[in-house]
Design a protein around this motif. Sequence first.
Motif, PDB file in Angstrom:
ATOM      1  N   TYR A   1       0.851  -1.189   0.000  1.00  0.00           N
ATOM      2  CA  TYR A   1       0.000   0.000   0.000  1.00  0.00           C
ATOM      3  C   TYR A   1       0.884   1.234   0.000  1.00  0.00           C
ATOM      4  O   TYR A   1       1.904   1.286   0.699  1.00  0.00           O
ATOM      5  CB  TYR A   1      -0.898   0.016   1.239  1.00  0.00           C
ATOM      6  CG  TYR A   1      -1.660   1.312   1.421  1.00  0.00           C
ATOM      7  CD1 TYR A   1      -2.844   1.544   0.724  1.00  0.00           C
ATOM      8  CD2 TYR A   1      -1.197   2.306   2.271  1.00  0.00           C
ATOM      9  CE1 TYR A   1      -3.536   2.737   0.868  1.00  0.00           C
ATOM     10  CE2 TYR A   1      -1.888   3.504   2.426  1.00  0.00           C
ATOM     11  CZ  TYR A   1      -3.057   3.717   1.726  1.00  0.00           C
ATOM     12  OH  TYR A   1      -3.732   4.900   1.870  1.00  0.00           O
ATOM     13  N   ASP A   2       0.496   2.227  -0.790  1.00  0.00           N
ATOM     14  CA  ASP A   2       1.201   3.503  -0.855  1.00  0.00           C
ATOM     15  C   ASP A   2       0.146   4.577  -1.070  1.00  0.00           C
ATOM     16  O   ASP A   2      -0.548   4.566  -2.090  1.00  0.00           O
ATOM     17  CB  ASP A   2       2.198   3.492  -2.018  1.00  0.00           C
ATOM     18  CG  ASP A   2       3.047   4.755  -2.093  1.00  0.00           C
ATOM     19  OD1 ASP A   2       2.636   5.796  -1.525  1.00  0.00           O
ATOM     20  OD2 ASP A   2       4.121   4.712  -2.714  1.00  0.00           O
ATOM     21  N   ASP A   3       0.005   5.487  -0.113  1.00  0.00           N
ATOM     22  CA  ASP A   3      -1.074   6.475  -0.244  1.00  0.00           C
ATOM     23  C   ASP A   3      -0.881   7.376  -1.457  1.00  0.00           C
ATOM     24  O   ASP A   3      -1.846   7.918  -1.994  1.00  0.00           O
ATOM     25  CB  ASP A   3      -1.227   7.300   1.035  1.00  0.00           C
ATOM     26  CG  ASP A   3      -0.068   8.244   1.295  1.00  0.00           C
ATOM     27  OD1 ASP A   3       1.035   8.011   0.783  1.00  0.00           O
ATOM     28  OD2 ASP A   3      -0.269   9.224   2.042  1.00  0.00           O
ATOM     29  N   ASP A   4       0.355   7.513  -1.954  1.00  0.00           N
ATOM     30  CA  ASP A   4       0.588   8.327  -3.149  1.00  0.00           C
ATOM     31  C   ASP A   4       0.106   7.634  -4.420  1.00  0.00           C
ATOM     32  O   ASP A   4      -0.085   8.275  -5.446  1.00  0.00           O
ATOM     33  CB  ASP A   4       2.080   8.636  -3.290  1.00  0.00           C
ATOM     34  CG  ASP A   4       2.551   9.664  -2.275  1.00  0.00           C
ATOM     35  OD1 ASP A   4       1.715  10.429  -1.777  1.00  0.00           O
ATOM     36  OD2 ASP A   4       3.765   9.679  -1.970  1.00  0.00           O
ATOM     37  N   LEU A   5      -0.067   6.310  -4.348  1.00  0.00           N
ATOM     38  CA  LEU A   5      -0.496   5.555  -5.524  1.00  0.00           C
ATOM     39  C   LEU A   5      -1.949   5.112  -5.430  1.00  0.00           C
ATOM     40  O   LEU A   5      -2.421   4.332  -6.252  1.00  0.00           O
ATOM     41  CB  LEU A   5       0.393   4.318  -5.698  1.00  0.00           C
ATOM     42  CG  LEU A   5       1.886   4.576  -5.891  1.00  0.00           C
ATOM     43  CD1 LEU A   5       2.636   3.264  -6.011  1.00  0.00           C
ATOM     44  CD2 LEU A   5       2.137   5.448  -7.107  1.00  0.00           C
ATOM     45  N   THR A   6      -2.642   5.615  -4.411  1.00  0.00           N
ATOM     46  CA  THR A   6      -4.021   5.194  -4.165  1.00  0.00           C
ATOM     47  C   THR A   6      -4.958   6.382  -4.252  1.00  0.00           C
ATOM     48  O   THR A   6      -4.783   7.365  -3.532  1.00  0.00           O
ATOM     49  CB  THR A   6      -4.149   4.550  -2.766  1.00  0.00           C
ATOM     50  OG1 THR A   6      -3.179   3.495  -2.654  1.00  0.00           O
ATOM     51  CG2 THR A   6      -5.533   3.994  -2.545  1.00  0.00           C
ATOM     52  N   ASP A   7      -5.926   6.315  -5.128  1.00  0.00           N
ATOM     53  CA  ASP A   7      -6.907   7.387  -5.243  1.00  0.00           C
ATOM     54  C   ASP A   7      -7.747   7.461  -3.969  1.00  0.00           C
ATOM     55  O   ASP A   7      -8.198   6.435  -3.442  1.00  0.00           O
ATOM     56  CB  ASP A   7      -7.831   7.142  -6.439  1.00  0.00           C
ATOM     57  CG  ASP A   7      -7.089   7.234  -7.760  1.00  0.00           C
ATOM     58  OD1 ASP A   7      -6.057   7.922  -7.810  1.00  0.00           O
ATOM     59  OD2 ASP A   7      -7.541   6.592  -8.733  1.00  0.00           O
ATOM     60  N   ASP A   8      -7.960   8.689  -3.453  1.00  0.00           N
ATOM     61  CA  ASP A   8      -8.758   8.883  -2.238  1.00  0.00           C
ATOM     62  C   ASP A   8      -8.264   7.966  -1.120  1.00  0.00           C
ATOM     63  O   ASP A   8      -9.046   7.250  -0.485  1.00  0.00           O
ATOM     64  CB  ASP A   8     -10.249   8.618  -2.518  1.00  0.00           C
ATOM     65  CG  ASP A   8     -10.806   9.541  -3.577  1.00  0.00           C
ATOM     66  OD1 ASP A   8     -10.453  10.738  -3.565  1.00  0.00           O
ATOM     67  OD2 ASP A   8     -11.571   9.072  -4.430  1.00  0.00           O
ATOM     68  N   ALA A   9      -6.955   8.008  -0.887  1.00  0.00           N
ATOM     69  CA  ALA A   9      -6.319   7.099   0.079  1.00  0.00           C
ATOM     70  C   ALA A   9      -6.970   7.209   1.455  1.00  0.00           C
ATOM     71  O   ALA A   9      -6.954   8.270   2.069  1.00  0.00           O
ATOM     72  CB  ALA A   9      -4.835   7.419   0.181  1.00  0.00           C
ATOM     73  N   PRO A  10      -7.536   6.108   1.966  1.00  0.00           N
ATOM     74  CA  PRO A  10      -8.179   6.154   3.276  1.00  0.00           C
ATOM     75  C   PRO A  10      -7.191   5.983   4.426  1.00  0.00           C
ATOM     76  O   PRO A  10      -7.522   6.307   5.572  1.00  0.00           O
ATOM     77  CB  PRO A  10      -9.142   4.957   3.225  1.00  0.00           C
ATOM     78  CG  PRO A  10      -8.464   3.991   2.316  1.00  0.00           C
ATOM     79  CD  PRO A  10      -7.729   4.820   1.299  1.00  0.00           C
TER      80      PRO A  10
END
Length: 380
Positions: free
Chosen positions: A284-293
Amino acid sequence: MERRTFLRAAVAGGTAVAFGFSVTREAIAYPAEAGPSPYGPLLPADANGLELPEGFTSRVIARTGQAVEGTPHVWHGAPDGGACFTDGDGWIYVSNSEMGAGTGGVSAVRFAADGTITDAYPILSGTTDNCSGGATPWNTWLSCEETDRGFVFETDPWGGEAIRRDAMGRLKHEAAAADPDRRVVYLTEDEPDGNFYRFVPETWEAMSAGTLQVLTESDGALAWVEVPDPTAAVVRTRHQVAEAKTFDGGEGAYYRNGTCFFTTKGDNRVWAYDAAANALQVVYDDDLTDDAPLTGVDNITGTPAGDLYVAEDGGNMEICVITPEDVVAPFLRVGGQSESELCGVAFDPAGERLYFSSQRGPSGRSEDGITYEVTGPFRR
């Protein structure tokens, strides 16, 4: 072609393509993307201020500065990493205290089979900034000092003698995860240029002697190299091996089925080290996740069903679930405690109760920590 699409195509129809790492069920679609929780949406906050999915309930187990219900033991400040251990028909939950200047340590709460608290007591005291740690297969708790040149202490959940394990190195320890298959213990380091280590004991189940190694990377190849001086007498441990791979603020660690999952807070990532293939993946990478929860990644645990549970240090004060289908979603949220962090995530042996702490509670002070239990139909 995007990596996610490529990996899905590579394993279509049960065919795996060899390209430098093993393609397993847990690695098919990394990194995880935001989606609906398998437990459904969160409901309005309950009486304890927790937003939970339908079918789940909560209770407060302990509060800093107050005696644990039914016992004379006063709960510690700044509760942090924790784990559960089977105790006859019941279980024990241990919790670190991330208090400084020799005021940290570890406490334990004992539960009967029906969840009734039967005892609470200290199992380590006089240490500093006990942040996270890890359970061993032989039922001890490795409590890690998150301080410069800190130690690892092996503690007894039943209250026996705690022992400092010097051979595991002196560094800003965060978490430990035992790998019984390779008979090593993985260690994270909470520094912006921290390393990922493994301790190889001379004798499994004996942490008194062994070799500390660091993960290195050269021309894309990973290797384990011995740390020349684990005591860090002159040079800090993380600076002794030039090829050591750096990680931005190592946090929680959890081992399952050949893979050590660990988190790094500086870049909000969850990693998977595939020990058999000696390969590293970003789960998981919040920079690679749309609308990172999930932001402010911290402690991590998991279930045999394949779900990972990651607590937030900050963010929306959530514990998020990452499913084997690589969907990440909030599992619970704590309201009114934005100056705190969530930590100590651990399941009871039956997988029916989840324990965790809000380290600084509503006031944002270490003297206001709260430890919770959530019960419900967890996927097992």
